[in-house]
Design an enzyme around this catalytic site. Structure first.
Site, PDB file in Angstrom:
ATOM      1  N   ASP A 268      -3.351   0.680 -17.403  1.00 38.10           N
ATOM      2  CA  ASP A 268      -3.419   1.570 -18.557  1.00 38.10           C
ATOM      3  C   ASP A 268      -4.094   2.887 -18.172  1.00 38.10           C
ATOM      4  O   ASP A 268      -5.099   2.905 -17.455  1.00 38.10           O
ATOM      5  CB  ASP A 268      -4.211   0.875 -19.665  1.00 38.10           C
ATOM      6  CG  ASP A 268      -4.239   1.650 -20.966  1.00 38.10           C
ATOM      7  OD1 ASP A 268      -3.163   1.849 -21.557  1.00 38.10           O
ATOM      8  OD2 ASP A 268      -5.338   2.049 -21.379  1.00 38.10           O
TER       9      ASP A 268
ATOM     10  N   GLU B 101      -3.436  -7.819  -0.159  1.00 36.69           N
ATOM     11  CA  GLU B 101      -3.935  -9.059   0.433  1.00 36.69           C
ATOM     12  C   GLU B 101      -3.167 -10.272  -0.091  1.00 36.69           C
ATOM     13  O   GLU B 101      -3.270 -11.372   0.467  1.00 36.69           O
ATOM     14  CB  GLU B 101      -5.424  -9.230   0.129  1.00 36.69           C
ATOM     15  CG  GLU B 101      -6.326  -8.195   0.784  1.00 36.69           C
ATOM     16  CD  GLU B 101      -7.779  -8.391   0.398  1.00 36.69           C
ATOM     17  OE1 GLU B 101      -8.134  -9.519  -0.050  1.00 36.69           O
ATOM     18  OE2 GLU B 101      -8.573  -7.433   0.516  1.00 36.69           O
TER      19      GLU B 101
END
Length: 551
Positions: A214, A274
């Site tokens: 957002d 990751e």
């Protein structure tokens, strides 16, 4: 963009880890999707119950608007606990069940992270405002008043008025770009960045497939707190902030979109990388520099995977001229950007109403979205062809609409409950009175009615999404030769194996057009595409798609 470079990106079949590139994302506003416990508010179990329906659309992922613990002053975009589910929506166990069942059906789940600000009821803010010496004293944006007691600068809130709120505990102002109950975090503080990255890691460890971020360009503010300059009248074109809002009178050079943001986005991307197959979608809120910022934030492979700006969420309709202008600007300012296009979402009037589209034009626009380069985001109910609902003032919930009524009615008209069953109580959304009224007009387009009709808008969207998935050139290929010929927009999508020629009459009148020569095969007739060769005439809302193999 260099076409050959773009083609090189599309050499192989789209890998599962690269699902976001050209993917179709379905946005759910959880309060209004499906109520499972009869309290009139949608919840996580309700979403789980509707996963078969979502999967049947053929979408790749679901973006769920915030469901974190919150006082709900801005309906979840004011977070008081980033690591827990608000009881209104269920529990963390309910979310894990939703995640597992979605994955079992081949659906990915993206959650809406609101990092730029928190609720004023978040423990971080409660501690920060307690005094000027506590460990979190600089976790939010605090500033002394001017000598005359007024705010430190002229920054304005999107919800109206000053962006600064006086706090009697610290005898300072704090920054709030939105409601006064939504204080802005201070990203210049390293501990804040680390804490928010820990929040992201928590949800990644839980198994989410990515984040919708957002107000991604609101994270940092100008440390010197310089005044924003005035914005000339002819440039006041904001989408979210209505014309009656003084926010549009400023060029927000210093209150958002600061250069320091890039380094944080790279930290967030490194964390995301990751984990296999995760993606970040950023919301860029800037009426003047949205495409430029989109390019900055998605450039290379160390920042966001994709972003969306508001060019196609504006009141301005998608004419051939405007659509070409957007893509020309995108290439000029952000040639490496990977956009995510949306016509509707929870913040703007539904596009069928906003652009005054009839049935044929709404169908054409659905096909156009699936043909444009970039990823695509659909908002719940868009696949039903829903118009904006009319919500009377006494039923309004949105503080934005209440503040600016009647010149601006707020966002409740696009947030009314999903209509599932035309004859059921509350159209199948709930057995209780909903938090917003179900639209009687929308009930006639409920899912159960459209499911039964092979020619319905719902089934049209399914076919359009299937077309995109059937042709990698539409999902991930280059986009070349975009041309405006009167009211007709044309372009070619291509990868190393196929070319698809697309032409759409986005005007109100018929128009003649010369199709390209060569061994093209017409396609898309099941979507309403017309056939032809040589010089053809496309009526309003008509389009033609043609295909050929390469090599």
């Amino acid at each position: 963009m260099n076409v050959q470079n773009n083609l090189e990106q599309c050499k192989a079949t789209k890998l599962s880890s690269d699902w976001w590139r050209g993917g179709v994302i379905y946005q759910i506003y959880p309060r209004s999707f499906q109520d499972s416990n009869g309290d009139g508010i949608g919840d996580l179990k309700g979403i789980t119950a509707r996963l078969d329906y979502i999967a049947s659309l053929g979408v790749d992922a679901i973006w769920i608007s915030p469901f974190f613990k919150s006082p709900m002053k801005d309906f979840g975009y004011d977070v008081s606990d980033y690591r827990n589910v608000d009881p209104m929506f269920g529990s963390l166990a309910d979310f894990k069940e939703l995640l597992d069942q979605a994955h079992a059906k081949g659906l990915r789940i993206m959650i809406d992270l609101v990092l730029s600000h928190t609720s004023d009821q978040h423990p971080w803010f409660i501690e920060s405002r307690s005094n000027r010496e506590n460990p979190k004293s600089d976790w939010y944006v605090w500033a002394d008043p001017k000598p005359d007691g007024t705010p430190p600068n002229n920054w304005l809130s999107i919800f109206g008025g000053s962006a600064w709120q006086w706090d009697a505990r610290r005898l300072q102002y704090y920054l709030h770009n939105f409601l006064t109950s939504q204080p802005d975090l201070n990203f210049h503080c390293p501990d804040v960045q680390d804490a928010l990255l820990d929040v992201a890691r928590f949800w990644l460890d839980l198994g989410v497939d990515g984040f919708r971020l957002d107000t991604i360009n609101f994270y940092f503010h100008d440390k010197a707190l310089r005044d924003n300059p005035a914005l000339p009248m002819d440039q006041r074109n904001a989408t979210i902030a209505p014309a009656v809002n003084p926010y549009n009178h400023q060029d927000h050079l210093f209150s958002k979109s600061q250069p320091e943001n890039i380094a944080f986005l790279e930290r967030l991307r490194a964390l995301t990388d990751e984990y296999e197959g995760r993606a970040c979608l950023g919301e860029v809120g800037d009426a003047q520099r949205g495409l430029e910022i989109m390019g900055e934030y998605t450039s290379g492979d160390k920042r966001m995977h994709m972003c969306y700006a508001f060019e196609f969420l504006e009141k301005r309709s998608l004419t051939a001229t405007y659509t070409k202008h957007v893509f020309d600007q995108l290439e000029a300012k952000a040639g490496d950007a990977w956009p995510c296009w949306a016509f509707s979402n929870h913040d703007v009037q539904r596009h069928v109403s906003r652009w005054n589209l009839d049935d044929a034009a709404a169908r054409q626009h659905a096909v156009l979205m699936m043909c444009l380069r970039g990823s695509a985001c659909l908002y719940q109910g868009e696949e039903l062809g829903l118009h904006e609902a009319d919500v009377p003032f006494e039923k309004l919930q949105d503080p934005y609409g209440i503040e600016f009524w009647p010149e601006y009615k707020g966002r409740d008209g696009c947030r009314t409950p999903m209509v599932w069953a035309a004859q059921d109580e509350q159209s199948g959304f709930s057995t209780a009175e909903p938090w917003l009224p179900v639209s009687a007009q929308q009930a006639g387009q409920a899912v159960d009615r459209l499911e039964a009709d092979p020619s319905s808008m719902l089934n049209h969207y399914r076919r359009a999404i299937a077309l995109r998935h059937a042709h990698p050139a539409l999902a991930t290929g280059a986009q070349t030769g975009m041309t405006e010929t009167g009211s007709i927009l044309s372009f070619v999508r291509e990868d190393l194996h196929e070319q698809i020629f697309c032409a759409f009459n986005l005007g109100m009148d018929s128009a003649a057009f010369n199709l390209p020569e060569g061994s093209w095969q017409v396609m898309g007739q099941d979507l309403g595409g017309v056939e032809g060769s040589g010089n053809v005439v496309l009526n309003a809302a008509q389009f033609i798609l043609m295909y050929r193999k390469k090599g």
